[in-house]
Write a protein that holds these residues in place. Structure first.
Motif, PDB file in Angstrom:
ATOM      1  N   SER A 124      59.212  -8.552 -37.921  1.00  0.00           N
ATOM      2  CA  SER A 124      57.757  -8.473 -38.122  1.00  0.00           C
ATOM      3  C   SER A 124      57.073  -7.566 -37.117  1.00  0.00           C
ATOM      4  CB  SER A 124      57.145  -9.874 -38.021  1.00  0.00           C
ATOM      5  OG  SER A 124      57.409 -10.454 -36.737  1.00  0.00           O
ATOM      6  N   GLY A 125      57.819  -7.068 -36.136  1.00  0.00           N
ATOM      7  CA  GLY A 125      57.243  -6.301 -35.049  1.00  0.00           C
ATOM      8  C   GLY A 125      56.869  -4.880 -35.423  1.00  0.00           C
ATOM      9  N   PRO A 126      56.520  -4.066 -34.384  1.00  0.00           N
ATOM     10  CA  PRO A 126      56.698  -4.376 -32.969  1.00  0.00           C
ATOM     11  C   PRO A 126      55.651  -5.367 -32.442  1.00  0.00           C
ATOM     12  CG  PRO A 126      55.638  -2.243 -33.216  1.00  0.00           C
ATOM     13  CD  PRO A 126      55.995  -2.689 -34.598  1.00  0.00           C
ATOM     14  N   TYR A 127      56.059  -6.060 -31.357  1.00  0.00           N
ATOM     15  CA  TYR A 127      55.199  -7.066 -30.737  1.00  0.00           C
ATOM     16  C   TYR A 127      54.767  -6.570 -29.362  1.00  0.00           C
ATOM     17  CZ  TYR A 127      53.816 -11.282 -28.253  1.00  0.00           C
ATOM     18  OH  TYR A 127      53.132 -12.199 -27.503  1.00  0.00           O
ATOM     19  N   ASP A 128      53.465  -6.655 -29.092  1.00  0.00           N
ATOM     20  CA  ASP A 128      52.914  -6.204 -27.819  1.00  0.00           C
ATOM     21  C   ASP A 128      53.224  -7.252 -26.740  1.00  0.00           C
ATOM     22  OD1 ASP A 128      51.512  -5.144 -25.730  1.00  0.00           O
ATOM     23  OD2 ASP A 128      49.529  -5.277 -26.680  1.00  0.00           O
ATOM     24  N   VAL A 129      54.074  -6.856 -25.770  1.00  0.00           N
ATOM     25  CA  VAL A 129      54.489  -7.800 -24.732  1.00  0.00           C
ATOM     26  C   VAL A 129      53.558  -7.780 -23.524  1.00  0.00           C
ATOM     27  CG1 VAL A 129      56.915  -7.648 -25.434  1.00  0.00           C
ATOM     28  CG2 VAL A 129      56.044  -6.096 -23.663  1.00  0.00           C
ATOM     29  N   ASN A 130      52.541  -6.917 -23.541  1.00  0.00           N
ATOM     30  CA  ASN A 130      51.580  -6.868 -22.429  1.00  0.00           C
ATOM     31  C   ASN A 130      50.563  -8.001 -22.605  1.00  0.00           C
ATOM     32  OD1 ASN A 130      49.666  -6.309 -20.466  1.00  0.00           O
ATOM     33  ND2 ASN A 130      49.627  -4.089 -20.864  1.00  0.00           N
ATOM     34  N   LYS A 131      50.634  -9.001 -21.747  1.00  0.00           N
ATOM     35  CA  LYS A 131      49.758 -10.166 -21.870  1.00  0.00           C
ATOM     36  C   LYS A 131      48.294  -9.836 -21.591  1.00  0.00           C
ATOM     37  CE  LYS A 131      53.424 -13.434 -20.687  1.00  0.00           C
ATOM     38  NZ  LYS A 131      53.866 -14.528 -19.766  1.00  0.00           N
ATOM     39  N   ASP A 132      48.044  -8.663 -20.969  1.00  0.00           N
ATOM     40  CA  ASP A 132      46.656  -8.271 -20.717  1.00  0.00           C
ATOM     41  C   ASP A 132      46.009  -7.628 -21.936  1.00  0.00           C
ATOM     42  OD1 ASP A 132      46.746  -9.170 -18.096  1.00  0.00           O
ATOM     43  OD2 ASP A 132      47.586  -7.270 -17.365  1.00  0.00           O
ATOM     44  N   THR A 133      46.831  -7.196 -22.909  1.00  0.00           N
ATOM     45  CA  THR A 133      46.270  -6.568 -24.110  1.00  0.00           C
ATOM     46  C   THR A 133      46.563  -7.373 -25.381  1.00  0.00           C
ATOM     47  OG1 THR A 133      48.278  -5.212 -24.357  1.00  0.00           O
ATOM     48  CG2 THR A 133      46.435  -4.250 -23.125  1.00  0.00           C
ATOM     49  N   ASN A 134      47.358  -8.425 -25.259  1.00  0.00           N
ATOM     50  CA  ASN A 134      47.714  -9.224 -26.431  1.00  0.00           C
ATOM     51  C   ASN A 134      47.784 -10.692 -26.026  1.00  0.00           C
ATOM     52  OD1 ASN A 134      48.638 -10.176 -28.900  1.00  0.00           O
ATOM     53  ND2 ASN A 134      50.767  -9.566 -28.514  1.00  0.00           N
ATOM     54  N   THR A 135      46.947 -11.494 -26.627  1.00  0.00           N
ATOM     55  CA  THR A 135      46.940 -12.921 -26.303  1.00  0.00           C
ATOM     56  C   THR A 135      47.713 -13.752 -27.328  1.00  0.00           C
ATOM     57  OG1 THR A 135      44.835 -13.199 -27.489  1.00  0.00           O
ATOM     58  CG2 THR A 135      44.709 -12.713 -25.129  1.00  0.00           C
ATOM     59  N   ARG A 136      48.220 -13.100 -28.378  1.00  0.00           N
ATOM     60  CA  ARG A 136      48.999 -13.830 -29.381  1.00  0.00           C
ATOM     61  C   ARG A 136      50.395 -14.141 -28.846  1.00  0.00           C
ATOM     62  NH1 ARG A 136      50.765 -11.464 -33.400  1.00  0.00           N
ATOM     63  NH2 ARG A 136      50.564  -9.318 -32.638  1.00  0.00           N
ATOM     64  N   LEU A 137      50.898 -15.305 -29.202  1.00  0.00           N
ATOM     65  CA  LEU A 137      52.258 -15.661 -28.833  1.00  0.00           C
ATOM     66  C   LEU A 137      53.249 -14.890 -29.688  1.00  0.00           C
ATOM     67  CD1 LEU A 137      51.944 -19.545 -28.461  1.00  0.00           C
ATOM     68  CD2 LEU A 137      52.224 -17.876 -26.604  1.00  0.00           C
ATOM     69  N   PRO A 138      54.430 -14.607 -29.166  1.00  0.00           N
ATOM     70  CA  PRO A 138      55.473 -13.998 -29.991  1.00  0.00           C
ATOM     71  C   PRO A 138      56.020 -15.035 -30.961  1.00  0.00           C
ATOM     72  CG  PRO A 138      56.370 -14.582 -27.854  1.00  0.00           C
ATOM     73  CD  PRO A 138      54.890 -14.863 -27.778  1.00  0.00           C
ATOM     74  N   PRO A 197      45.928   2.408 -17.117  1.00  0.00           N
ATOM     75  CA  PRO A 197      47.372   2.146 -17.007  1.00  0.00           C
ATOM     76  C   PRO A 197      47.727   0.674 -17.129  1.00  0.00           C
ATOM     77  CG  PRO A 197      46.421   2.788 -14.893  1.00  0.00           C
ATOM     78  CD  PRO A 197      45.378   3.045 -15.929  1.00  0.00           C
ATOM     79  N   GLY A 198      46.928  -0.222 -16.584  1.00  0.00           N
ATOM     80  CA  GLY A 198      47.267  -1.641 -16.666  1.00  0.00           C
ATOM     81  C   GLY A 198      46.971  -2.244 -18.020  1.00  0.00           C
ATOM     82  N   LEU A 199      46.184  -1.548 -18.841  1.00  0.00           N
ATOM     83  CA  LEU A 199      45.809  -2.064 -20.148  1.00  0.00           C
ATOM     84  C   LEU A 199      46.462  -1.271 -21.281  1.00  0.00           C
ATOM     85  CD1 LEU A 199      42.013  -2.786 -19.522  1.00  0.00           C
ATOM     86  CD2 LEU A 199      43.919  -4.404 -19.475  1.00  0.00           C
ATOM     87  N   THR A 200      47.600  -0.670 -20.987  1.00  0.00           N
ATOM     88  CA  THR A 200      48.329   0.073 -22.020  1.00  0.00           C
ATOM     89  C   THR A 200      49.121  -0.901 -22.893  1.00  0.00           C
ATOM     90  OG1 THR A 200      48.588   1.983 -20.542  1.00  0.00           O
ATOM     91  CG2 THR A 200      50.058   1.863 -22.466  1.00  0.00           C
ATOM     92  N   PRO A 201      48.899  -0.953 -24.200  1.00  0.00           N
ATOM     93  CA  PRO A 201      49.685  -1.840 -25.067  1.00  0.00           C
ATOM     94  C   PRO A 201      51.169  -1.503 -24.986  1.00  0.00           C
ATOM     95  CG  PRO A 201      47.752  -0.993 -26.214  1.00  0.00           C
ATOM     96  CD  PRO A 201      47.867  -0.206 -24.932  1.00  0.00           C
ATOM     97  N   GLN A 202      51.989  -2.538 -25.114  1.00  0.00           N
ATOM     98  CA  GLN A 202      53.440  -2.374 -25.043  1.00  0.00           C
ATOM     99  C   GLN A 202      54.090  -2.951 -26.313  1.00  0.00           C
ATOM    100  OE1 GLN A 202      55.414  -1.112 -22.381  1.00  0.00           O
ATOM    101  NE2 GLN A 202      53.490  -0.332 -21.541  1.00  0.00           N
TER     102      GLN A 202
END
Length: 566
Positions: A162-176, A397-402
């Motif tokens: 279903s991904g890709p999944y954003d692993v940056n917790k500062d830009t994504n608050t959804r759980l994997p 840089p700290g808010l770059t989606p991953q």
């Protein structure tokens, strides 16, 4: 040479002559009615078509007319004077009459068998060359999870799907996507139904097709969970293959077919079918010894054309392959004991993940160049790492989606050793002792850390350290009146133990019941089978397993089954 018309006329004459006695040498006046009636009889029996019969009748009338005209001419040859209306018939030796009779009989019988009117209760030839088989299994399954399990175990198979999944917790608050590790599932009513057809094309060639149930295209299970509002269930192509018996000992099979190797469900699920080509060898050295072996080439997955369907840059072809080879032997020690052993080597080519070159999905790039190295299907247990090397956005840089996919951290060159000892005990008991040892010869922890660039995301202990291993072991015992349930009253009980380190084998192809599939599992299983009637038997199993490394995950599975085959 006798023409077809004359031959048939002469054959008919021979049949009539046989019925009335040996009178062929005497002058016989031709009877048009008898000939025509015989021809019509042959039409009724299907030996002749109506068009052919019309031609024969015309020819018979013509020859009769010619015979009457010849009778009017003076007789030159020596012999008795012919009376008006008589026809002189040339003498036909008995050997010639027998030969013509046998030839006509053979032709008529061949036509009769081909058109199936000589034996009206038989079926066409193709029916005898096609066979059907199948099985139906009803299962009641319950899953009981330990209260000490972690509830934060990511389902990486679903993340890739279903991904890709954003692993940056500062830009994504959804759980994997997370595995269910805490809520029991009781009395899941499940069905497996399969129907196969096998056609013998010639003595050397065979074709086979089988369809089966399944909740999805999962390669390791054809079990369908029932319910869902009574909705209709899916049917999948489970097998489709051609098989060629090249010699008495060697058979080649291509397409999608059953597991050609001697193995246990610790490595390959009993429901797993292989796509590709395999050559099987089986040779009896004596009454006590036999050799067998298998070589196979199987495409596991073809890479897609691009990391994203809207990408301009297409990827190079990079097929993931499985190359396998096995050699084994059977030894009949005596009437009570026999051994079967095999050693196999499996090279899984290019199924490990690859860390991408620097890429910038945040800037609009459709994907990264290693996205295709993720596997199409996984269960769980193998060590995985983040595939994308995403460069930070200079502005934030700290808010770059991953947005990430994951790939396998280890390569897999699997050594598989199997040994089974069957023995007959006093009281007509039968015992099977089976052992299976697996070693991933390509397992290298340092190489895995290097390949992943330190981005391995699972199999981490409480101190934050990565733990894994490349070994797996299984032992099992089966005791009863029969090892296979064939008739009423057959029974057996079984018990065994499995220990599977995370990277001993690919987690996508083994049994989906023990620890709910995959690797990084250890535990025991017990069960029993009882024959209710011919080819109908009941089964019960209890499987208890927990993790080897990483977050706590323990699950017990109970399965109650009714199995039939036909």
């Amino acid at each position: 040479m006798i023409s077809p018309v004359n031959r048939l006329t002469l054959a008919a004459g021979m049949v009539i002559a046989t019925l009335v006695g040996q009178a062929a040498a005497a002058p016989v006046a031709p009877s048009e009615n008898v000939t025509i009636n015989l021809i019509r009889l042959l039409v009724q029996q299907g030996v002749l078509t109506q068009d052919t019969a019309n031609g024969l009748i015309a020819q018979a009338e013509k020859e009769a007319q010619q015979a009457r005209q010849a009778n009017a001419a003076p007789v030159v040859a020596a012999g008795p004077t012919a009376a008006p209306g008589d026809v002189r018939v040339q003498y036909v030796p008995q050997a010639v009459r027998d030969q013509i009779r046998d030839q006509v009989k053979a032709e008529v019988m061949a036509t009769a068998k081909q058109e199936n009117w000589a034996q009206p209760n038989t079926f066409p030839d193709w029916v005898s060359r096609v066979t059907f088989d199948g099985d139906i299994r009803l299962r009641d399954e319950s899953r009981y999870f330990s209260g000490n399990n972690s509830n934060e175990i990511t389902d990486y198979a679903k993340l890739n799907e279903s991904g890709p999944y954003d692993v940056n917790k500062d830009t994504n608050t959804r759980l994997p996507p997370l595995l269910n590790t805490t809520k029991d599932r009781e009395n899941l009513f499940r069905l497996r139904a399969r129907l196969g057809m096998k056609a013998v094309i010639s003595p050397e060639w065979t074709a086979g097709i089988r369809i089966g149930t399944g909740s999805d295209n999962n390669p390791v299970s054809t079990t369908q969970t029932l319910g869902g509002g009574f909705g209709k269930k899916d049917i999948w192509l489970d097998q489709g293959y051609l098989s060629w018996k090249a010699t008495q000992d060697v058979t080649l099979t291509a397409g999608r077919f059953a597991n050609p190797f001697y193995s246990t469900d610790m490595l390959y699920s009993n429901d797993l079918n292989f796509d590709g080509i395999a050559a099987n060898f089986n040779h009896a050295l004596s009454n006590e010894w036999g050799l067998f072996g298998t070589l196979g080439v199987f495409p596991v997955e073809y890479t897609s054309d691009a990391a994203s369907s809207n990408g301009f840059d297409k990827e190079d072809s990079d097929t993931k392959w499985l190359f396998g080879g096995q050699i084994g032997a059977n030894w009949k020690i005596n009437r009570e004991n026999s051994l079967k052993g095999a050693v196999a080597y499996y090279h899984f080519d290019d199924i490990e993940g690859q860390r991408s070159s620097p890429c910038s999905p945040w800037a609009g790039a459709p994907g990264c160049d290693s996205d295709g190295s993720r596997l199409a299907f996984m269960q769980k247990g193998n060590s995985v790492f983040l595939l994308r090397n995403i460069t930070p956005n200079p502005a934030t840089p700290g808010l770059t989606p991953q947005p990430q996919f994951v790939g396998l951290a280890s390569k897999f060159d699997v050594l598989d050793l199997n040994l089974a000892w069957d023995s007959e005990l006093p009281g007509d008991f039968k015992l099977r002792t089976q052992g299976n040892y697996i070693r991933n010869l390509a397992y290298d922890k340092g190489e895995m850390l290097k390949r992943s660039e330190g981005e391995i995301v699972n199999n981490i202990n409480s101190q934050g350290q990565f733990e894994s291993g490349g070994n797996a072991l299984m032992v099992s015992f089966t005791l009863g009146s029969a090892l296979e349930m064939r008739k009423r009253g057959d029974w057996n009980v079984l018990a065994g133990y499995k220990y599977i380190q995370p990277d001993a084998l690919p987690d996508g192809f083994n049994d989906s019941s023990f620890h709910l599939g995959g690797t990084n599992a250890k535990g025991y299983f017990i069960g029993g089978n009882y024959g209710i009637d011919k080819n109908i038997y009941a089964s019960a199993r209890w499987l208890s397993a927990s993790e080897v490394y990483g977050a706590p995950f323990e699950v017990d599975v109970m399965q109650l089954e009714l199995n039939t085959r036909f």
